[in-house]
Write a protein that holds these residues in place. Structure first.
Motif, PDB file in Angstrom:
ATOM      1  N   HIS A   1       0.859  -1.185   0.000  1.00 29.56           N
ATOM      2  CA  HIS A   1       0.000   0.000   0.000  1.00 29.56           C
ATOM      3  C   HIS A   1       0.898   1.239   0.000  1.00 29.56           C
ATOM      4  CE1 HIS A   1       0.737   1.240   4.152  1.00 29.56           C
ATOM      5  NE2 HIS A   1       0.543  -0.006   4.554  1.00 29.56           N
TER       6      HIS A   1
ATOM      7  N   HIS B   1       0.262   4.168   1.766  1.00 27.88           N
ATOM      8  CA  HIS B   1      -0.153   5.131   2.795  1.00 27.88           C
ATOM      9  C   HIS B   1       1.025   5.892   3.414  1.00 27.88           C
ATOM     10  CE1 HIS B   1      -4.400   4.312   2.695  1.00 27.88           C
ATOM     11  NE2 HIS B   1      -4.156   3.019   2.693  1.00 27.88           N
TER      12      HIS B   1
ATOM     13  N   ALA C   1       2.626  -0.885   8.928  1.00 25.69           N
ATOM     14  CA  ALA C   1       1.610  -0.428   9.881  1.00 25.69           C
ATOM     15  C   ALA C   1       2.269   0.480  10.917  1.00 25.69           C
ATOM     16  CB  ALA C   1       0.959  -1.618  10.567  1.00 25.69           C
TER      17      ALA C   1
ATOM     18  N   THR D   1      -2.900  -0.999  12.571  1.00 21.32           N
ATOM     19  CA  THR D   1      -3.551   0.275  12.261  1.00 21.32           C
ATOM     20  C   THR D   1      -2.521   1.299  11.793  1.00 21.32           C
ATOM     21  OG1 THR D   1      -4.923   2.054  13.147  1.00 21.32           O
ATOM     22  CG2 THR D   1      -3.342   1.100  14.655  1.00 21.32           C
ATOM     23  N   GLY D   2      -3.025   2.333  11.137  1.00 22.37           N
ATOM     24  CA  GLY D   2      -2.161   3.449  10.761  1.00 22.37           C
ATOM     25  C   GLY D   2      -2.413   4.653  11.653  1.00 22.37           C
TER      26      GLY D   2
ATOM     27  N   MET E   1      -5.825   3.210   6.703  1.00 20.44           N
ATOM     28  CA  MET E   1      -5.035   2.166   6.041  1.00 20.44           C
ATOM     29  C   MET E   1      -5.885   1.513   4.950  1.00 20.44           C
ATOM     30  SD  MET E   1      -2.725  -0.358   8.327  1.00 20.44           S
ATOM     31  CE  MET E   1      -1.650  -1.536   7.512  1.00 20.44           C
TER      32      MET E   1
END
Lengths: 95, 519
Positions: free
Chosen positions: B75, B77, B174, B184-185, B195
């Motif tokens: 990802h 993020h 994470a 979690t982010g 996330m």
């Protein structure tokens, strides 16, 4: 006319052009160095505009360095004219 | 074969298979008639009270049995601050793994380090929503073995579900996680907020590794990513550069041009007929686009309008509007600054959503389909209202599709904000170099010189004119701008296809050819 002093006009902001003028020996001709963010799209236009102003001001011997960030023709004309006049020691119309 | 916007699409591309041409925004999405194959979730097993913790990322990767030709997913993020993607690729290279398909939800400036791995053929395919920097340049020059696929955020989820992307290994960063992989982010030294894009990877990948620099006591709350999908957990010193992941708050632009465009865009929204209680809204995080929120905020206060929800990439500015009660809730798939993480964590009306819920065309509940108004940016637009957000002035890949076409397809009012020219380059073209969002889903293009309204929306044009908004014909605007800027020289393109732009329904909307000269 022949430039006497080093001079500059313009900024490095987007849509502006920075013009640097360096005096050269008589009869060495014009050297114009252009770098531009839009060189692939507008090289011919930028060159033509700069040469036109040099012609109009009757500048035969000069080293002109142009660092362009996508200026319109009017901006290029104004910056070149101002830089040249400053290099000739002309105060009027150059702020 | 030609697609619905007249682009010649190859029927087959080696390494990528058969291609379907784009037929129209909603043509292939028919309720009760979903012609795509679904994949099933990978079966996994783990005995009670055994540990998922690995000492190093390398150990975890080895336990996943990497192989040549595998697909590795990530990802984005952590945006420009990400260290996890590059660390994974380096380890796979050291293990001698080659012919890798890289499927990251997007690629940023943090991934210029991929260049040598692409050049030597260790990475041969790329699926992503955005490519920038040096990586964009070398792909534009034809250095990637097979054409890159540029998908939208919603399209990526669909690509997992149809098996177009078959994830073998997903390495998910994470900001906080526990020993079982709940993650979690939203908090931790490298907090990055939502996330949302990682959810699909966690659910469908054959092997999932959670990488965190903040291993918390079991259980990690909130658990955006759930433990029953996770194979291994690794604690590292750092998942990235916190200052580039998310910092401070997002400020509104001070550029007079952007502010002028934004102000006009806000008046378009105000007079569109959608500016009323219960309005839902999405705005991009870029200059003029975010600035629209500033003017809309003032208009909403002045007229006492209370909105319903905001979605998308969320900035602190959106959070401020939530806290002021201007909107009821935020559905957050991606957070842009540190202040947003705190809100995700603490405000029950700030809801983290998955990429699937955000924008997947092949489910029955995308948030983008509930959207009233979206404001989006553009690199180029054309007289048919098509929008390019992926290729630059020389035709090089340097942007991101993101949720652009997803939100445009769903929103009742899609407003594009862009200057009429940018650094001498005219923005309105006869045809954009690359179509990411088809004109069919664009309603208005707002520039500092006036608003162009899609001829398919005569009522909008009439309402704007009545309200005194300057409406201009897009062809007239094009002419006006070209008279000032001059006509740019033609692009020098090769004949090799270096990337395909996949529309959100999996069809191909445009192709990108190699470029010979880059400015």
């Amino acid at each position: 006319m022949t430039p006497k002093f080093k001079a500059q006009a313009g900024t490095f902001e987007s849509s502006d052009i920075m013009i640097l003028i360096e005096p050269v020996q008589p009869d060495t001709g014009r050297q114009v160095d252009i770098s531009s963010t839009v060189i692939l799209q507008f090289e011919a236009d930028i060159t033509k505009t700069i040469i036109q102003v040099l012609d109009e001001l009757e500048i035969k011997d000069v080293h002109l360095i142009a660092k362009d960030k996508g200026a319109l023709n009017q901006t290029i004309r104004a910056r070149v004219e101002t830089a040249i006049k400053r290099s000739l020691g002309i105060q009027k119309g150059t702020l | 074969m030609k697609n619905a916007i007249g682009v010649e699409i190859p029927e087959y591309i080696e390494g990528l298979g058969k291609l379907e041409p784009f037929q129209g925004v909603w043509k292939s999405i028919i309720e009760d008639e979903v012609p795509v194959t679904n994949i099933s979730r990978t079966l996994k097993a783990k005995k009670p009270h055994t540990s998922k913790l690995c000492d190093t990322l390398e150990d975890a990767i080895k336990k996943c049995n990497p192989f040549d030709g595998m697909t590795v997913t990530f990802h984005h993020h952590l945006r420009g601050g990400d260290h996890v993607l590059m660390a994974t690729i380096k380890i796979l290279d050291q293990l001698g793994i080659k012919d890798i398909t890289l499927a990251s939800s997007s690629l940023t400036s943090a991934h210029d380090g991929l260049v040598p791995y692409v050049e030597k053929g260790m990475i041969t395919k790329i699926f992503t929503s955005g490519i920038r920097g040096q990586l964009g340049e070398i792909i534009s020059k034809g250095k990637l073995k097979y054409p890159a696929i540029i998908h939208s955020h919603g399209g990526r989820v669909r690509d997992f579900l149809t098996g177009r992307i078959k994830p073998d290994l997903s390495v998910l960063a994470a900001a906080a996680a526990d020993e079982e992989g709940n993650a979690t982010g939203a908090h931790g030294p490298s907090a990055f907020g939502s996330m949302g894009y990682a959810d699909i990877d966690a659910r469908y990948s054959k092997n999932v590794i959670i990488v965190t620099d903040n291993l918390v006591e079991y259980p990690c709350v909130p658990c955006t990513i759930r433990q029953h999908f996770i194979d291994f957990v690794v604690k590292v010193d750092s998942i990235g550069d916190a200052t580039k992941i998310a910092s401070g708050t997002t400020r509104i632009t001070k550029s007079p041009m952007d502010l002028r465009i934004a102000k006009i865009a806000a008046s378009v929204i105000e007079h569109s007929g959608l500016f009323k209680n219960g309005m839902s809204f999405q705005v991009g995080a870029g200059g003029a686009s975010l600035a629209v929120a500033k003017f809309l905020r003032e208009d909403m206060k002045r007229k006492d309008i209370k909105g319903s929800f905001m979605i998308g990439g969320v900035t602190s500015y959106g959070v401020d509007m939530l806290n002021e009660g201007l909107f009821h809730s935020i559905f957050d798939v991606q957070s842009f600054d540190a202040a947003v993480s705190t809100s995700v964590l603490n405000n029950p009306n700030h809801i983290e959503i998955t990429g699937d819920q955000y924008a997947n065309a092949n489910n029955c509940g995308s948030m983008t389909n509930k959207l009233d108004v979206v404001v989006l940016g553009a690199l180029e637009v054309d007289v048919d209202f098509n929008v390019n957000v992926i290729t630059g002035a020389s035709g090089e890949i340097r942007g991101a599709s993101g949720g652009h076409s997803d939100t445009a397809s769903g929103a009742s009012l899609t407003v594009i904000v862009c200057p009429s020219f940018r650094g001498r380059l005219p923005i309105v073209q006869d045809r954009v170099h690359t179509v990411v969002t088809p004109g069919e889903s664009v309603d208005a293009i707002v520039t500092e010189r006036g608003v162009c309204v899609n001829p398919s929306k005569p009522n909008l044009a009439a309402a704007l004119k009545k309200a005194g908004v300057k409406v201009v014909d897009i062809r007239d605007l094009k002419k006006e701008v070209e008279e000032m800027t001059g006509l740019p020289a033609e692009k020098k393109l090769g004949d090799k296809i270096v990337a395909l732009v996949e529309y959100r329904d999996g069809t191909i909307i445009d192709v990108i050819y190699n470029v010979e000269n880059l400015s």
